[in-house]
Design a protein around this motif. Sequence first.
Motif, PDB file in Angstrom:
ATOM      1  N   HIS A 270       0.919  -1.172   0.227  1.00 25.85           N
ATOM      2  CA  HIS A 270      -0.060  -0.076  -0.044  1.00 25.85           C
ATOM      3  C   HIS A 270       0.815   1.202  -0.209  1.00 25.85           C
ATOM      4  CE1 HIS A 270      -3.559  -2.693   1.057  1.00 25.85           C
ATOM      5  NE2 HIS A 270      -4.199  -1.749   0.399  1.00 25.85           N
ATOM      6  N   ALA A 271       1.991   1.285   0.625  1.00 29.37           N
ATOM      7  CA  ALA A 271       2.778   2.411   0.833  1.00 29.37           C
ATOM      8  C   ALA A 271       3.453   2.657  -0.604  1.00 29.37           C
ATOM      9  CB  ALA A 271       4.050   2.096   1.616  1.00 29.37           C
ATOM     10  N   MET A 272       3.696   1.679  -1.537  1.00 30.75           N
ATOM     11  CA  MET A 272       4.193   1.489  -2.932  1.00 30.75           C
ATOM     12  C   MET A 272       2.939   2.257  -3.779  1.00 30.75           C
ATOM     13  SD  MET A 272       6.050  -2.289  -3.298  1.00 30.75           S
ATOM     14  CE  MET A 272       6.033  -2.041  -4.878  1.00 30.75           C
ATOM     15  N   THR A 273       1.917   2.149  -3.371  1.00 35.63           N
ATOM     16  CA  THR A 273       0.716   2.790  -4.333  1.00 35.63           C
ATOM     17  C   THR A 273       0.730   4.389  -3.798  1.00 35.63           C
ATOM     18  OG1 THR A 273      -0.797   2.647  -2.608  1.00 35.63           O
ATOM     19  CG2 THR A 273      -0.740   0.792  -4.356  1.00 35.63           C
ATOM     20  N   ILE A 274       1.746   4.662  -2.908  1.00 32.72           N
ATOM     21  CA  ILE A 274       1.709   6.207  -2.396  1.00 32.72           C
ATOM     22  C   ILE A 274       3.037   6.685  -2.885  1.00 32.72           C
ATOM     23  CG2 ILE A 274       1.966   7.854  -0.818  1.00 32.72           C
ATOM     24  CD1 ILE A 274      -0.021   6.057   1.053  1.00 32.72           C
ATOM     25  N   ILE A 275       3.877   5.857  -2.842  1.00 32.68           N
ATOM     26  CA  ILE A 275       5.277   6.502  -3.413  1.00 32.68           C
ATOM     27  C   ILE A 275       5.568   6.366  -4.826  1.00 32.68           C
ATOM     28  CG2 ILE A 275       7.856   5.778  -3.149  1.00 32.68           C
ATOM     29  CD1 ILE A 275       7.236   4.734  -0.562  1.00 32.68           C
ATOM     30  N   GLY A 276       4.835   5.404  -5.548  1.00 34.74           N
ATOM     31  CA  GLY A 276       4.832   5.497  -7.068  1.00 34.74           C
ATOM     32  C   GLY A 276       4.080   6.727  -7.679  1.00 34.74           C
ATOM     33  N   PRO A 277       3.269   6.938  -7.427  1.00 29.87           N
ATOM     34  CA  PRO A 277       2.894   8.374  -7.838  1.00 29.87           C
ATOM     35  C   PRO A 277       3.611   9.448  -7.660  1.00 29.87           C
ATOM     36  CG  PRO A 277       0.936   7.188  -7.240  1.00 29.87           C
ATOM     37  CD  PRO A 277       1.841   6.444  -6.625  1.00 29.87           C
ATOM     38  N   THR A 278       4.048   9.617  -6.207  1.00 30.71           N
ATOM     39  CA  THR A 278       4.953  10.688  -5.952  1.00 30.71           C
ATOM     40  C   THR A 278       6.110  10.573  -6.998  1.00 30.71           C
ATOM     41  OG1 THR A 278       4.137  10.429  -3.550  1.00 30.71           O
ATOM     42  CG2 THR A 278       6.467  11.652  -4.045  1.00 30.71           C
ATOM     43  N   LEU A 279       6.839   9.510  -6.982  1.00 31.28           N
ATOM     44  CA  LEU A 279       7.843   9.475  -8.043  1.00 31.28           C
ATOM     45  C   LEU A 279       7.560   9.934  -9.387  1.00 31.28           C
ATOM     46  CD1 LEU A 279       9.805   6.307  -6.749  1.00 31.28           C
ATOM     47  CD2 LEU A 279      10.549   8.853  -6.546  1.00 31.28           C
ATOM     48  N   LEU A 280       6.326   9.365  -9.727  1.00 32.12           N
ATOM     49  CA  LEU A 280       5.965   9.832 -11.211  1.00 32.12           C
ATOM     50  C   LEU A 280       5.832  11.461 -11.268  1.00 32.12           C
ATOM     51  CD1 LEU A 280       2.945   7.300 -12.124  1.00 32.12           C
ATOM     52  CD2 LEU A 280       5.158   7.603 -13.323  1.00 32.12           C
ATOM     53  N   LYS A 281       5.287  12.083 -10.196  1.00 33.90           N
ATOM     54  CA  LYS A 281       5.124  13.553 -10.398  1.00 33.90           C
ATOM     55  C   LYS A 281       6.499  14.236 -10.313  1.00 33.90           C
ATOM     56  CE  LYS A 281       0.737  13.468  -8.133  1.00 33.90           C
ATOM     57  NZ  LYS A 281       0.117  13.847  -6.928  1.00 33.90           N
ATOM     58  N   ILE A 282       7.419  13.655  -9.670  1.00 34.54           N
ATOM     59  CA  ILE A 282       8.700  14.188  -9.469  1.00 34.54           C
ATOM     60  C   ILE A 282       9.495  14.236 -10.864  1.00 34.54           C
ATOM     61  CG2 ILE A 282      10.929  13.921  -8.409  1.00 34.54           C
ATOM     62  CD1 ILE A 282       9.417  13.221  -5.693  1.00 34.54           C
ATOM     63  N   GLY A 283       9.187  12.966 -11.260  1.00 40.01           N
ATOM     64  CA  GLY A 283      10.141  12.597 -12.658  1.00 40.01           C
ATOM     65  C   GLY A 283       9.434  13.617 -13.764  1.00 40.01           C
ATOM     66  N   TYR A 284       8.187  13.878 -13.752  1.00 38.88           N
ATOM     67  CA  TYR A 284       7.421  14.566 -14.691  1.00 38.88           C
ATOM     68  C   TYR A 284       8.032  15.769 -14.545  1.00 38.88           C
ATOM     69  CZ  TYR A 284       3.854  16.455 -17.872  1.00 38.88           C
ATOM     70  OH  TYR A 284       3.217  17.230 -18.900  1.00 38.88           O
ATOM     71  N   VAL A 285       7.989  16.375 -13.563  1.00 43.18           N
ATOM     72  CA  VAL A 285       8.473  18.019 -13.122  1.00 43.18           C
ATOM     73  C   VAL A 285       9.937  18.126 -13.606  1.00 43.18           C
ATOM     74  CG1 VAL A 285       9.027  19.655 -11.699  1.00 43.18           C
ATOM     75  CG2 VAL A 285       6.705  18.386 -11.751  1.00 43.18           C
ATOM     76  N   MET A 286      10.597  16.886 -13.446  1.00 42.28           N
ATOM     77  CA  MET A 286      12.161  17.289 -13.842  1.00 42.28           C
ATOM     78  C   MET A 286      12.253  17.125 -15.384  1.00 42.28           C
ATOM     79  SD  MET A 286      13.830  14.488 -10.968  1.00 42.28           S
ATOM     80  CE  MET A 286      15.421  14.559 -12.069  1.00 42.28           C
ATOM     81  N   ARG A 287      11.574  16.134 -16.047  1.00 41.50           N
ATOM     82  CA  ARG A 287      11.700  16.068 -17.476  1.00 41.50           C
ATOM     83  C   ARG A 287      11.144  17.414 -18.015  1.00 41.50           C
ATOM     84  NH1 ARG A 287      11.870  11.757 -20.131  1.00 41.50           N
ATOM     85  NH2 ARG A 287      11.230  11.690 -22.313  1.00 41.50           N
ATOM     86  N   LEU A 288       9.894  18.154 -17.363  1.00 30.37           N
ATOM     87  CA  LEU A 288       9.474  19.411 -18.012  1.00 30.37           C
ATOM     88  C   LEU A 288      10.530  20.532 -17.921  1.00 30.37           C
ATOM     89  CD1 LEU A 288       5.876  19.794 -16.866  1.00 30.37           C
ATOM     90  CD2 LEU A 288       6.730  19.241 -19.303  1.00 30.37           C
TER      91      LEU A 288
END
Length: 82
Positions: free
Chosen positions: A49-67
Amino acid sequence: MFKFFSNPRNVLHLSSRILFAGLSLLVAGIYGAYLYGGYLSIPALVSLHAMTIIGPTLLKIGYVMRLLSQYHLRQRLNGGGA
């Protein structure tokens, strides 16, 4: 470390890895916690269940870094002008 982050291409490659890691954590967490959850112990379920929270957090961080890296690469291509 600052030299690594000053190069937009390095940040772009790192963001791709972070996006992949976030997506992997999210998919594994959803599969394990919600589809396979009846056969696991409580600590395993909590971590999934923690992975379902950490996963989207990493997605958001990675997307902002990409932008940000694409913005800086575009600025360099256009000669540094805003």
